[in-house]
Design a protein around this motif. Structure first.
Motif, PDB file in Angstrom:
ATOM      1  N   GLY A  41     -34.096 106.116 -65.521  1.00 55.84           N
ATOM      2  CA  GLY A  41     -32.930 105.432 -66.173  1.00 55.84           C
ATOM      3  C   GLY A  41     -31.875 105.984 -66.751  1.00 55.84           C
ATOM      4  N   TYR A  42     -32.128 107.425 -66.993  1.00 57.50           N
ATOM      5  CA  TYR A  42     -31.101 108.188 -67.519  1.00 57.50           C
ATOM      6  C   TYR A  42     -30.145 108.851 -66.304  1.00 57.50           C
ATOM      7  N   ILE A  43     -30.528 108.387 -64.807  1.00 57.37           N
ATOM      8  CA  ILE A  43     -29.870 108.935 -63.844  1.00 57.37           C
ATOM      9  C   ILE A  43     -29.281 107.931 -63.100  1.00 57.37           C
ATOM     10  N   SER A  64     -26.931  96.892 -64.916  1.00 54.83           N
ATOM     11  CA  SER A  64     -26.231  97.372 -63.686  1.00 54.83           C
ATOM     12  C   SER A  64     -24.896  97.884 -64.220  1.00 54.83           C
ATOM     13  N   ARG A  65     -24.925  99.200 -64.300  1.00 51.03           N
ATOM     14  CA  ARG A  65     -23.867  99.956 -64.820  1.00 51.03           C
ATOM     15  C   ARG A  65     -22.403  99.825 -64.039  1.00 51.03           C
ATOM     16  N   LEU A  66     -22.571  99.359 -62.530  1.00 51.04           N
ATOM     17  CA  LEU A  66     -21.324  99.282 -61.740  1.00 51.04           C
ATOM     18  C   LEU A  66     -20.865  97.951 -61.617  1.00 51.04           C
ATOM     19  N   PHE A  76     -31.416 105.670 -72.670  1.00 50.86           N
ATOM     20  CA  PHE A  76     -30.670 105.172 -71.470  1.00 50.86           C
ATOM     21  C   PHE A  76     -29.881 103.804 -71.472  1.00 50.86           C
ATOM     22  N   GLY A  77     -28.581 103.556 -71.065  1.00 48.61           N
ATOM     23  CA  GLY A  77     -28.200 102.479 -71.004  1.00 48.61           C
ATOM     24  C   GLY A  77     -27.694 101.773 -72.124  1.00 48.61           C
ATOM     25  N   SER A  78     -27.665 102.624 -73.241  1.00 49.94           N
ATOM     26  CA  SER A  78     -27.173 101.953 -74.818  1.00 49.94           C
ATOM     27  C   SER A  78     -25.672 102.232 -75.169  1.00 49.94           C
ATOM     28  N   GLY A  79     -25.089 102.847 -74.104  1.00 51.77           N
ATOM     29  CA  GLY A  79     -23.711 102.965 -74.259  1.00 51.77           C
ATOM     30  C   GLY A  79     -22.853 104.181 -74.682  1.00 51.77           C
ATOM     31  N   LYS A  80     -23.582 105.524 -74.463  1.00 50.25           N
ATOM     32  CA  LYS A  80     -23.098 106.542 -75.041  1.00 50.25           C
ATOM     33  C   LYS A  80     -22.015 106.864 -74.316  1.00 50.25           C
ATOM     34  N   THR A  81     -22.044 106.741 -72.781  1.00 55.64           N
ATOM     35  CA  THR A  81     -20.818 107.130 -71.975  1.00 55.64           C
ATOM     36  C   THR A  81     -19.555 106.174 -72.154  1.00 55.64           C
ATOM     37  N   VAL A  82     -19.874 104.967 -72.332  1.00 56.07           N
ATOM     38  CA  VAL A  82     -18.666 103.926 -72.681  1.00 56.07           C
ATOM     39  C   VAL A  82     -18.020 104.278 -73.914  1.00 56.07           C
ATOM     40  N   VAL A  83     -18.877 104.724 -74.995  1.00 59.38           N
ATOM     41  CA  VAL A  83     -18.328 105.120 -76.163  1.00 59.38           C
ATOM     42  C   VAL A  83     -17.468 106.247 -75.853  1.00 59.38           C
ATOM     43  N   GLU A 102     -24.424 114.704 -65.981  1.00 63.17           N
ATOM     44  CA  GLU A 102     -24.688 113.160 -65.795  1.00 63.17           C
ATOM     45  C   GLU A 102     -24.187 112.717 -64.339  1.00 63.17           C
ATOM     46  N   ARG A 103     -23.538 111.625 -64.151  1.00 64.05           N
ATOM     47  CA  ARG A 103     -23.624 110.808 -63.020  1.00 64.05           C
ATOM     48  C   ARG A 103     -22.056 111.234 -62.044  1.00 64.05           C
ATOM     49  N   GLY A 104     -22.204 111.598 -61.060  1.00 64.13           N
ATOM     50  CA  GLY A 104     -20.954 111.963 -60.314  1.00 64.13           C
ATOM     51  C   GLY A 104     -19.871 110.688 -60.362  1.00 64.13           C
ATOM     52  N   HIS A 126     -24.780  93.496 -77.227  1.00 67.06           N
ATOM     53  CA  HIS A 126     -23.993  93.705 -78.437  1.00 67.06           C
ATOM     54  C   HIS A 126     -23.391  95.186 -78.286  1.00 67.06           C
ATOM     55  N   PHE A 127     -22.086  95.301 -77.802  1.00 68.97           N
ATOM     56  CA  PHE A 127     -21.442  96.634 -77.791  1.00 68.97           C
ATOM     57  C   PHE A 127     -20.492  96.654 -78.688  1.00 68.97           C
ATOM     58  N   PRO A 128     -20.042  97.646 -78.993  1.00 67.42           N
ATOM     59  CA  PRO A 128     -20.895  99.030 -78.810  1.00 67.42           C
ATOM     60  C   PRO A 128     -22.160  98.828 -79.634  1.00 67.42           C
ATOM     61  N   TYR A 131     -15.709  94.679 -76.990  1.00 69.44           N
ATOM     62  CA  TYR A 131     -15.831  94.431 -75.574  1.00 69.44           C
ATOM     63  C   TYR A 131     -15.001  95.527 -74.868  1.00 69.44           C
ATOM     64  N   ALA A 132     -15.421  96.524 -74.125  1.00 63.22           N
ATOM     65  CA  ALA A 132     -14.562  97.671 -73.826  1.00 63.22           C
ATOM     66  C   ALA A 132     -13.709  97.390 -72.656  1.00 63.22           C
ATOM     67  N   PHE A 133     -14.377  96.313 -71.935  1.00 65.80           N
ATOM     68  CA  PHE A 133     -13.504  96.176 -70.565  1.00 65.80           C
ATOM     69  C   PHE A 133     -12.558  95.004 -70.848  1.00 65.80           C
TER      70      PHE A 133
HETATM   71  N1  LIG Z   1     -18.289  98.774 -75.415  1.00 65.62           N
HETATM   72  C1  LIG Z   1     -18.843  98.146 -74.636  1.00 65.62           C
HETATM   73  N2  LIG Z   1     -18.185  96.961 -74.229  1.00 65.62           N
HETATM   74  C2  LIG Z   1     -18.806  96.567 -73.041  1.00 65.62           C
HETATM   75  N3  LIG Z   1     -19.634  96.965 -72.266  1.00 65.62           N
HETATM   76  C3  LIG Z   1     -20.434  98.036 -72.576  1.00 65.62           C
HETATM   77  C4  LIG Z   1     -19.984  98.715 -73.869  1.00 65.62           C
HETATM   78  N4  LIG Z   1     -20.964  99.841 -74.124  1.00 65.62           N
HETATM   79  C5  LIG Z   1     -21.707  99.744 -73.121  1.00 65.62           C
HETATM   80  N5  LIG Z   1     -21.670  98.832 -72.279  1.00 65.62           N
HETATM   81  C6  LIG Z   1     -22.429  98.562 -71.124  1.00 65.62           C
HETATM   82  O1  LIG Z   1     -23.721  99.251 -71.384  1.00 65.62           O
HETATM   83  C7  LIG Z   1     -23.884  99.869 -69.902  1.00 65.62           C
HETATM   84  C8  LIG Z   1     -24.067 101.175 -70.198  1.00 65.62           C
HETATM   85  O2  LIG Z   1     -23.459 102.285 -71.147  1.00 65.62           O
HETATM   86  P1  LIG Z   1     -23.410 103.812 -70.747  1.00 65.62           P
HETATM   87  O3  LIG Z   1     -23.403 104.033 -69.428  1.00 65.62           O
HETATM   88  O4  LIG Z   1     -22.393 104.055 -71.831  1.00 65.62           O
HETATM   89  O5  LIG Z   1     -24.716 104.175 -71.255  1.00 65.62           O
HETATM   90  P2  LIG Z   1     -25.365 105.431 -71.563  1.00 65.62           P
HETATM   91  O6  LIG Z   1     -25.984 105.430 -73.187  1.00 65.62           O
HETATM   92  O7  LIG Z   1     -24.294 106.369 -71.178  1.00 65.62           O
HETATM   93  O8  LIG Z   1     -26.669 105.614 -70.843  1.00 65.62           O
HETATM   94  P3  LIG Z   1     -27.108 106.946 -70.051  1.00 65.62           P
HETATM   95  O9  LIG Z   1     -27.661 107.863 -71.029  1.00 65.62           O
HETATM   96  O10 LIG Z   1     -28.167 106.649 -69.208  1.00 65.62           O
HETATM   97  O11 LIG Z   1     -25.979 107.643 -69.316  1.00 65.62           O
HETATM   98  C9  LIG Z   1     -22.292  99.863 -69.525  1.00 65.62           C
HETATM   99  O12 LIG Z   1     -22.430 100.248 -67.968  1.00 65.62           O
HETATM  100  C10 LIG Z   1     -21.721  98.705 -69.876  1.00 65.62           C
HETATM  101  O13 LIG Z   1     -21.988  97.490 -68.858  1.00 65.62           O
END
Ligand SMILES: Nc1ncnc2c1ncn2[C@@H]1O[C@H](COP(=O)(O)OP(=O)(O)OP(=O)(O)O)[C@@H](O)[C@H]1O
Ligand SMILES: [Mg+2]
Lengths: 464, 600
Positions: free
Chosen positions: A324-326, A353-355, B248-255, B275-277, B438-440, B518-520
């Motif tokens: 999940g992290y990748i 789905s992140r994309l 994973f997927g909780s929004g670190k990268t988006v923040v 992290e991802r390419g 609920h983001f962030p 909402y980031a988008f």
């Molecule tokens: N502020 C936001 N507004 C809208 N969508 C968000 C927001 N933050 C996160 N998301 C949603 O959550 C998804 C996962 O977020 P993100 O990629 O930042 O997770 P991550 O914590 O970096 O995960 P990983 O550790 O796997 O890299 C995004 O693809 C997006 O769809």
């Protein structure tokens, strides 16, 4: 590499688990391939894991059974593991080491490539944006897959992940595009029955002639599983980036793959990380999953659907966790929904789905898609929360609104998530269905949807 | 390459090479390395792969190699460079994407194609580009380390000061006239008393050494991010440090990306560490098209990107964090406010663990090396608000925001725990919030900021007088909501008095209309402090009126049905043009609650 190519040695000093050690060798390169001839004449392939001035440690892909220390011959090839590639591989079946097992002859190579590949330059990547319609509402509506994405299925023993993966493979299409597509299938330690299921499915849908199969089954050597997906991905890269095809890669089961890595680490007496898996497993998995994507200026793409079974249905287990992290999201299957008889038993809350964001909306799917998705998520999460309350103390005390949410939640599982394994819903079908359900709720609850879409699609409390 | 610089000892022969005796993944051993130094950069094998000495024992050196080592064979040479692993600093950093050891990825792409082939190299800074140089000093001036002797326009947003390198002081014998130069041209000659030193626009700096500062200062100003939950509840300061852990997927990268876009810093250094390419490709595609709300220029014109994705060599991942922070320090030394994002520091720690495992070091907790905590501390220590070494009493700052990726989302693991001991701001991401979209997904009950107080003062001085009160009340409402939910879980909702029901409504409005962002969405993505304040005022005005209404016997369920409630959720997404009307109507409608009569 040195000029001392094709060096041959007789006798090994030590064999332990999947590894063997040779002493008195010279000039052996890290990662190079060894051909091991057993006393009985059988030839196996191995790879150098560690090399010093006089000693080499080799991992033997098809296992060390029947190796001896005196007569075994080892020839070092002086190059890393490679695979012969050709478009004629479409329609063929190979074992986990890429040897044909379909009775056909060897592949006449158009080119020969290193199976580890080199990392894609991040600045060469094109961000994937073409959404794929899988015909499955829980995916298309809420976790849209796009071309070039890596989206795994997190499943559990006995859940219908194979059925789902084959439904995706059968129905996946990008609307409005005629395309050259191919399927690359890599089995790692799955049963004969499971693999036969996939082959039959591919056959019935006509995908088999556009598929390349690499099969390492449950009774095949475990260590071979560490190369099977790389053979598959090198083939996929060839088809995608040399031949311009859109390649869907199914890798199953990643949990078995990780176990093979764990076995090697244990034989090397490495310091184990979480639950005995080696510390470099993240990096190792990334070297598989990052081979999905699109490259600027090239036509093809690689979309990956890895499948993994979560031991004990535990999503925090290292294999799903690191995956999940990748990967760019995950589709999670739920035993609860499966028990309720719902197919596909997709537990949408932990799915992602992140994309999706870049692949939906005006001109791609429909303008209201993103907002509808957000609203479905928040409503379903609320419904689930209320249902757990009800489980504790019954329905009394709930407001009318609460009851609407519970109703929504049930309809959502039964009408939206549930569908037949041959039911192919369009994006429009899926979104219209979503509006049917959202119309169960009062308009004022649709806080994540703009008024413009509400007036266009909302059909009022009374209607539903 | 300028081999054998000043600091080399005499007995060293010209080409003193070692010989490889062992290769295991990214780590090799060589002998015949007597006289080498710890952290010296070396070239490994016949392909000349870049490596760095990490252990010395007698004449043996253990070397971590920054490239794939497949094919490297014992007996091949190791060539010394006599220099520590360093980065090149000068005009041309901004807008570039580097790997972990500062190889420019766009240049490498031109040279070797879509895949990064082993042994590829290109100079970090473009030697052919001509920059307009403006001298800021004249011949005869006394200058000391850190002084600005000239300036070039590096991009539309960045004036790049050419500084006297640390450790150098003297009299300017000559300085180039205003005009176009390439970065390798001598632009000044400095007489240090002992020697005449030619200065170009390039400096080299060893990445593992912090660049010197005069004095460290306390952060006093908030770093505004445009993210409501951060700026209002858990603010970051200029020169501060923050960690953002989450599964994973909780929004670190988006923040992190949101901050990279909207933070009011002059320079952004964004490190994609393991992290991802596709995420890096996304930044590369997206940022040039986005405009900095303050300058109107493209966001990429103030950004340096370091991308060492998960499938790139792990030793270079270890180095990427140092490469990034050294570049950040260089811009700080020009007097800029720099914000650095590292996504993810866990992947960096894992790289350390991977190397340490190959060295067969004694493992600490969960296999991490015992020096994990000191490495983390050393890294975050390089953040801060400082006064600079040059003349003129300038100040600069580096704010560091590190993502943490705890296995299984469990915050008790070593990287999270060691990080929390150092950083001042903690944004805890919560899988449950993410599941509900609920983001962030920043959990308001677990997160904290030690800069709250300083930030509060700034808000009251610059934005509005009752900020601290509203913020405190907001926190109280959220905490109380949590308690009430406990109660509901035990005894059900029906026993709650109207006042508690109102509190739940308030909390819901805060969560769904203020904290959620909402980031988008074109407008929701960024909320400036003025708008944040305006939103707070609107919400609290309603709260006040609603309390009155409840006192007069109105039911909370009646309030819930008001169209007004829904309009709160539209505050964030409203455009500047719509804002005025929306806020006015919210205020007007809040007024009318007063006139509601029970039972109507
Ligand atoms: N502020 C936001 N507004 C809208 N969508 C968000 C927001 N933050 C996160 N998301 C949603 O959550 C998804 C996962 O977020 P993100 O990629 O930042 O997770 P991550 O914590 O970096 O995960 P990983 O550790 O796997 O890299 C995004 O693809 C997006 O769809
Ligand atoms: Mg991330």
């Amino acid at each position: 590499m040195t000029d001392l190519k094709f060096r041959t040695y007789t006798g090994v000093s030590k064999v332990v688990g999947p590894l063997m050690v040779l002493d008195g060798v010279e000039g052996i390169g890290y990662g190079e391939i060894a051909e091991i001839t057993l006393p009985g004449g059988e030839v196996r392939i191995g790879q150098v894991l560690e090399t010093t001035t006089t000693r080499a440690m080799v991992q033997v892909f098809r296992g060390t059974r029947d190796l001896d220390t005196e007569l075994t011959q080892v020839r070092f090839r002086g190059e890393p593991m490679k695979i012969s590639l050709s478009s004629d591989m479409l329609g063929r079946t190979f074992d986990g080491s890429a040897r044909p097992i379909d009775g056909g002859g060897p592949v006449i190579p158009e080119c020969i490539r290193d199976i580890y590949g080199a990392p894609v330059n991040p600045s060469a990547r094109e961000h994937p944006r073409d959404s794929i319609q899988t015909g499955i509402s829980s995916i298309d509506g809420m976790n849209t897959l796009v071309r070039g994405q890596k989206l795994p299925i997190f499943s559990g023993a006995g859940l219908p992940h194979n059925l789902l993966a084959s439904q995706i493979a059968r129905q996946a299409k990008v609307t409005g595009q005629a395309e050259k597509f191919a399927v690359v299938f890599a089995a790692m330690g799955i049963t004969y029955e499971e693999s036969a299921f996939f082959i039959r499915e591919f056959e019935e849908s006509g995908a088999l002639e556009r598929a390349v199969l690499f099969l390492n089954l449950a009774d095949d050597p475990a260590i071979e599983r560490t190369i099977t997906p790389r053979l598959a991905l090198t083939t996929a890269e060839f088809l995608a980036f040399d031949k311009g095809m859109h390649v869907l890669v199914v890798l199953t089961d990643i949990t078995n793959y990780c176990e093979a890595l764990r076995e090697i680490a244990a034989a090397r007496e490495e310091v184990p990380g979480r639950r005995g898996y080696p510390g470099y497993i993240y990096t190792d998995l990334a070297s598989l999953f990052e081979r999905a994507g699109r490259i600027r200026g090239r036509e093809g793409s690689i979309t990956q659907i890895p499948i993994l079974t979560m031991p004990d249905d535990d999503i925090t287990h290292p294999v799903p966790d690191l995956t999940g992290y990748i990967t760019e999201g995950q589709i999670v299957l739920s035993r609860d929904l499966h028990m309720k008889g719902i197919y596909p038993p997709v537990d949408v809350l932990p799915c992602l789905s992140r994309l999706m964001q870049g692949g939906i909306g005006t001109g791609r799917t429909r303008a209201d898609h993103a907002e509808v998705k957000n609203q479905l998520y928040s409503a379903y999460a609320k419904g689930i929360r209320l249902k757990s309350l009800v489980a504790v103390m019954g329905e009394e005390g709930l407001t009318t609104l609460d009851k609407l949410y519970i109703r929504f939640c049930e309809r959502f599982e039964n009408d939206f998530i549930r569908q037949a394994s041959y039911e192919d819903r369009s994006f429009d079908d899926t979104l219209n269905l979503a509006w049917n359900l959202l119309s169960l709720l009062p308009m004022s609850e649709l806080k994540r949807i703009s008024t413009e879409f509400i007036s266009k699609y909302y059909r009022g409390e009374e209607k539903a | 390459m300028e081999k054998k610089e000043k600091n080399d000892e005499t007995e060293m022969s010209e080409e003193k090479n070692g010989v490889i005796i062992r290769v295991t993944g990214p780590v090799i051993e060589a002998e015949g390395m007597a006289g080498s130094r710890m952290y010296e950069s070396v070239r490994v094998g016949i392909d000349g792969l870049i490596g760095e000495i990490i252990i010395l024992e007698g004449d043996r050196a253990t070397i971590q190699v920054y490239e794939e080592t497949v094919g490297v064979t014992p007996g091949e040479p190791v060539v010394r460079t006599f220099l520590p692993l360093s980065v090149e600093l000068g005009p041309g950093l901004v807008g570039t994407m580097y790997d972990g050891i500062q190889r420019p990825l766009q240049e490498i792409l031109k040279k070797t194609g879509d895949m990064i082939e082993r042994g590829s190299s290109a100079p970090a800074l473009d030697r052919t580009k001509r920059y307009m140089f403006y001298p800021l000093t004249k011949a005869g001036d006394m200058v000391r380390e850190g002084d600005r002797i000239g300036c070039v326009r590096e991009s539309v947003s960045v004036n790049h000061y050419i500084l006297v390198p640390p450790g150098v002081t003297g009299t300017l014998q000559s300085i180039a006239k205003k005009g176009e130069y390439v970065i390798t041209d001598t632009i000044a000659v400095l007489d240090t008393g002992n020697e005449k030193k030619n200065l170009t626009m390039i400096q080299r700096w060893p990445v593992r050494d912090p660049r010197p500062v005069l004095e460290r200062l306390d952060p006093i100003e908030p770093l505004m991010t445009g993210q409501r939950i951060i700026d209002t509840l858990f603010p970051l300061a200029r020169g501060g440090t923050a960690a953002i852990p989450g599964p994973f997927g909780s929004g670190k990268t988006v923040v992190q990306q949101q901050l990279a876009k909207w933070v009011n810093a002059d320079i952004i250094v964004y490190i994609g560490c393991g992290e991802r390419g596709n995420e890096m490709a996304d930044v590369l595609e997206q940022f040039p098209t986005l405009k900095d709300p303050r300058t109107g220029h493209s966001l990429s014109s103030r950004m340096v990107l370091i991308a060492n994705t998960s499938n790139m060599p792990v030793a270079a991942r270890e180095a990427s964090v140092y490469t990034g922070i050294t570049i950040a320090e260089y811009y700080r030394d020009m007097g800029y406010h720099v914000a650095l994002m590292a996504d993810s520091t866990s992947r960096w720690a894992e790289a350390m663990r991977e190397i340490s495992g190959r060295l067969e070091e004694m493992p600490g907790e969960e296999g991490y090396p015992a020096y994990l905590s000191s490495r983390l501390a050393d890294f975050y220590e390089r953040a801060g608000r400082v006064s600079l070494i040059g003349s003129g009493g300038h100040e600069g700052s580096i704010s560091v925001i590190g993502a943490v990726s705890p296995p299984g989302g469990d915050f008790s693991e070593p990287v999270t725990q060691n990080t929390l001991r150092i950083v001042k701001v903690f944004w805890a991401l919560d899988a449950d919030l993410a599941y509900q979209r609920h983001f962030p997904a920043i959990n308001w009950l677990m997160s904290y900021s030690l800069y709250s107080k300083t930030a509060g003062i700034w808000w009251e001085e610059h934005i509005g007088p009752d900020f601290i009160r509203m913020k405190q009340e907001m926190m109280e409402i959220l905490q109380r909501e949590n308690e009430l939910e406990e109660i509901i879980r035990l005894v059900g909702p029906e026993t709650l008095p109207e006042s508690d029901r109102l509190l739940l409504l308030k909390a819901e409005i805060i969560r769904e209309s203020y904290l959620m962002q909402y980031a988008f969405d074109e407008y929701d993505t960024f909320t400036g402090p003025e708008k944040q304040y305006r939103m707070l005022k609107a919400i609290f005005k309603f709260f006040e009126q609603a309390e009155h209404a409840i006192d007069t016997g109105i039911q909370v369920s009646e309030l819930r049905g008001l169209p007004l409630i829904e309009s709160f959720a539209r505050m964030g997404t409203s455009s500047p043009e719509e804002e005025e009307t929306l806020f006015n109507s919210i205020e007007r409608n809040s007024e009318t609650i007063r006139n509601m009569r029970a039972g109507l």
